[in-house]
Design a protein around this motif. Structure first.
Motif: not given
Length: 167
Positions: A54-75
């Protein structure tokens, strides 16, 4: 060409000196039947671990996120862990941050996209949350999110927690 590269470099250095760049570890959890249109039998929840820049400039913020691990829960199958290649799926966002001393409130709107046909993304989350500056340069955040395309189905079902470092 050299002048334009120099001007871009000066603008980059000036904007980094006025704002702050942060890197964080984000954990998003959802209790839902499906975020895509894929029917999943007995699907209870999903938990995604990722990296957020994330990049914050005063009250503004811009960002990117990328996942690397995922957990799923199923019955049906219990807990299943899946490794996601970082950079295949992305969340890009822009938002506002209201500082109140140690605590701050933030909100952003983003859009997800993926490279490759195996991931069905393209939804737009709206996140609202609160954060706290803990030790100098470290912070924690808790956000709740809704998917704009499925607003009524996702209210109160998606949360994320982030711990990060500001450079």
């Amino acid at each position: 060409m050299k002048k334009s590269v120099l001007v871009l470099f000066i603008l980059l250095v000036a904007s980094l000196s006025l704002g702050s760049l942060s890197l964080g570890l984000i954990n998003a959890a959802a209790k839902t039947e499906s975020l895509s249109n894929t029917p999943l039998s007995g699907f209870v929840g999903i938990d995604v671990l990722g990296i957020d820049l994330r990049y914050d400039l005063g009250p503004l913020s811009f960002g990117v996120a990328t996942p690397f691990l995922m957990f799923t829960l199923s019955e049906d199958t219990g807990v299943k862990t899946s490794f996601v290649i970082p950079g295949v799926a992305w969340l890009g966002y822009a938002g506002l941050k209201l500082d109140m001393g140690v605590f701050y409130f933030r909100g952003d709107i983003g859009h997800t996209f993926a490279f490759g046909e195996q991931l069905q993304l393209g939804f737009s989350p709206l996140r609202l949350g609160v954060g706290m500056n803990i030790i100098p340069n470290y912070y924690i955040e808790f956000n709740t999110a809704v998917i704009l395309q499925k607003f009524s189905e996702t209210v109160g079902k998606i949360y994320d927690f982030k711990i990060g470092y500001r450079f």
